[in-house]
Structure formats: structure tokens, C-alpha cells
Design a protein around this motif. Sequence first.
Motif, mmCIF file in Angstrom:
data_model
loop_
_atom_site.group_PDB
_atom_site.id
_atom_site.type_symbol
_atom_site.label_atom_id
_atom_site.label_comp_id
_atom_site.label_asym_id
_atom_site.label_seq_id
_atom_site.Cartn_x
_atom_site.Cartn_y
_atom_site.Cartn_z
ATOM 1 N N ASP A 1 0.841 -1.205 0.000
ATOM 2 C CA ASP A 1 0.000 0.000 0.000
ATOM 3 C C ASP A 1 0.873 1.251 0.000
ATOM 4 N N GLY A 2 1.887 1.255 0.860
ATOM 5 C CA GLY A 2 2.768 2.420 0.938
ATOM 6 C C GLY A 2 3.528 2.657 -0.350
ATOM 7 N N LEU A 3 4.009 1.581 -0.973
ATOM 8 C CA LEU A 3 4.741 1.730 -2.226
ATOM 9 C C LEU A 3 3.863 2.231 -3.351
ATOM 10 N N LEU A 4 2.616 1.770 -3.394
ATOM 11 C CA LEU A 4 1.698 2.229 -4.440
ATOM 12 C C LEU A 4 1.382 3.715 -4.292
ATOM 13 N N VAL A 5 1.213 4.153 -3.057
ATOM 14 C CA VAL A 5 0.990 5.587 -2.836
ATOM 15 C C VAL A 5 2.209 6.375 -3.296
ATOM 16 N N GLU A 6 3.374 5.870 -2.945
ATOM 17 C CA GLU A 6 4.617 6.562 -3.289
ATOM 18 C C GLU A 6 4.848 6.655 -4.787
ATOM 19 N N THR A 7 4.413 5.625 -5.523
ATOM 20 C CA THR A 7 4.691 5.569 -6.966
ATOM 21 C C THR A 7 3.480 5.921 -7.840
#
Length: 420
Positions: A409-415
Motif C-alpha cells: 500500500d505504501g509503495l503504491l501511494v509513493e509511486t
Amino acid sequence: MSKIRPAEPADLETLRALLSSGARSDLEPRVRAAFELGAVGDADSAEQIEALLIETLERQNSHLFGFVAIAVERTGDVAAARRLQALIPDAPEWALYWLGRAIKRLSGHSAPPPEGVQWSGPERDAYVAKLREAWAALDLSVDPTPSVVWGAATDTRVEAVVHDGRGVFALGPDPTSGKATWPEWNYSWYHAGQGLYGVGTVCSTCEVYLHRAGWSPQEAVDLAQSVRSAVADVRTLDRQLLDAIEPVVGALASSRYQLRLIDQPLEPVTWMDTWYTEDALEGVTDPDDLADITEDPVNHERLYQPPHTGRPNPLVIAPTQPDLDPATVKAYVQAITDGARPAALVAAHLGERHNWDREEPHTAFTGFVVDGHHKLAAYAELGIAARIILILDLTPPLRTPGDPSAALDGLLVETGGIGV
């Protein structure tokens, strides 16, 4: 611990004699002989190799035990799987992995990790007990039949457990050499038994570089193509779609997975600058300079990453076939322009490394295209976020964050990735 070194070229009888020698005080030469005999598939030595396995177990030699377990599986003695399974109820914790690995290689049967507990932390004992129970309960008297148990689901997120997974698409250890210090060290992403990418080592503090080693064999390509019509226009992860792609999900390794339907901005790149190669980007501020960072031709491959910000991307999707057909890309461009949303299938894992010179661990997503190279190219050409069915392994063999789903979830928000 000294290395297990291969014997000098010798006939089988010499190795068999060394294996059967009564020198119980010195395990290593016999382990060396067992490993060499296993490497040539010497089924006639299987019984003695199994006896050596039990001896290393009794003597609590966890290091050599892994080498002998590999030797057992390499003999190809299918009947040994049941005898190894009989050891599981009383085997020490460190032996469970090696027994399970050998049973899987010999019989095709494998158990997914237990639900709701972790390998480390306060629930460790519960995890080990459930893992032991799962492997001991396998019915090795029947042929393995891959199955997928679908769990909690929304329109864009579905839980899945794969039993007796075929391992056609899998993250696994590279073949072990007799020169190796450890029974397993390097891992690769495999399609139908062929290594496509080296993805690092079991060392959780080591730098990792993504290295392409090959391309997907036809068996894996045909399996992926068999579900292509089902993902020609994907709006939700409904049951009809899940049933259609189940053959691909069941072709993964036995594990717990989470399927995500996302739209992810991606662009083709020719460098590998995830956290695997973070040092390569230190001091680089101009994205236009990035293309000159890597001169090694092996790295001049087409990968997909989110639009670059000048710092290491935590997400990379790697191709598994070499060439694109321009006419097929054009057809997908037209379909997308007309309103369809074909989905690429991407099998992936999250990795976590804590390098010795870093204050915080690094978490990154590495995806491998199962089906959809032309779709990804079409989305990139149009500048539209690519629709992807991510198949995230929640329990891969290499180190993961405590909660891979939350980390994703965090990586998707970041990218810039979003749920559909």
C-alpha cells in the motif's frame, strides 16, 4: 565452517565406499560423497544417503543437514518422501525447511505456510507447530493436484492460498554447488524451471542487483496465453475472472497470495535503479543523466518503472520475453483508446534489506510479467496508467516486511499506483 568441496573425479564405487565408511567422527567427507552421488542421481546410494541424513539430524548438525537433504532429493527416490515425512513430527525446527523442500522436490506435494502467524516474534512457536502439522498431514499416496482456495475479497483485492502449487512461476534457490559454503544462497525468479532473473541472496544486509539470466520457456508462455482472453477487459476481480485465471495462480508455488487490481503509471526504462542498486544513484539529481549511469550492456534491458524522480524507484516490473510485435502493441493501443482495459498479469514479491550502512531498511517491489508485455507497452505509449493484476506472494522465501500487504500500500501511494 569449512566448505563442502567436490571430490576429485572418481568412479561411483570410490564415492560409495567413502559414503559407507564407518568414520562417524568425521561427517564432512561422507557428506561430500553423498552430495556428489546425489548430483549424478545415484539412486543405488539413496538408502545410505538417507541414513547419513538421519545421522546428521541426530548429531544436530544443521549446516551439513541441508547438504544431505539436497543429496536425497537429487537421487530422485520418490519413496524417500514418505520416510522424510515420518521424521517431521519429532524433527527440530531447523530441519523442517529442508525436509519440506526434499518432500516437495521428490513428490510434488507442498504445504502453504500457516495462516495468521509469523516465523519470527512471539508467535514463532505457534507458527512452527502449524507448519509441522501442515507438512505431516500431506497425503503423499496420491498424485499432487494444485488447488487454489479463494478467501476474503473485494472488487480489487482477493486473498488466495495455493496448495500443491506447481511452481511454474516461482522464486526459488539456485542449484547448489559442492563448492558452496551454504546449502542455499542465491535466489532467482524461475519460469518452468528456467532461471530468468537473479534476485539476490539469503543475506538480509547484502546489496542486491537484479540480473537477467534467460527468457521464459514455451511451457510458461503457453500457460500464460491460455488465460489471455479472460483478461482482455478487466473491471473487477469477480469470481468469473478468478475462475478463469486459476490455472495461472495454481501454477505458482504453494503459498499465501493477495491479488490486487491496480492502475500503475509506468514507463519503459533501460536501467535497473531500484533499491537494489541504490548507491548507483547517490548524488544524481537530473533525471536526464540517469540513462548514462549504467554502461554494462546486460543492464540495457527494457523494464518498467514509475516515472522517475531522480532517486531510486522502489518498484520495478521485469519482462520475461525478449521481443515485442509492433502490430500487437498497436492493436492494444487501439483497444485501450476505444475504452477497453486489458490487464497484465504480474507475479511479484516484496523484499526488505537492511544494509549495514543504512539507518532504515529498504523495501521494494519486484514484479515479473506472466502475461502482458504488449499491454504494458501500449499503456506506456499512450501515457495511461497500466491496468495490472498483481499476484503478491505474502510469504516468499526471501525476507519480507512484517506486513507485505501494508508495505505494498505504501509503495503504491509513493509511486502513483491506485486501486481501480
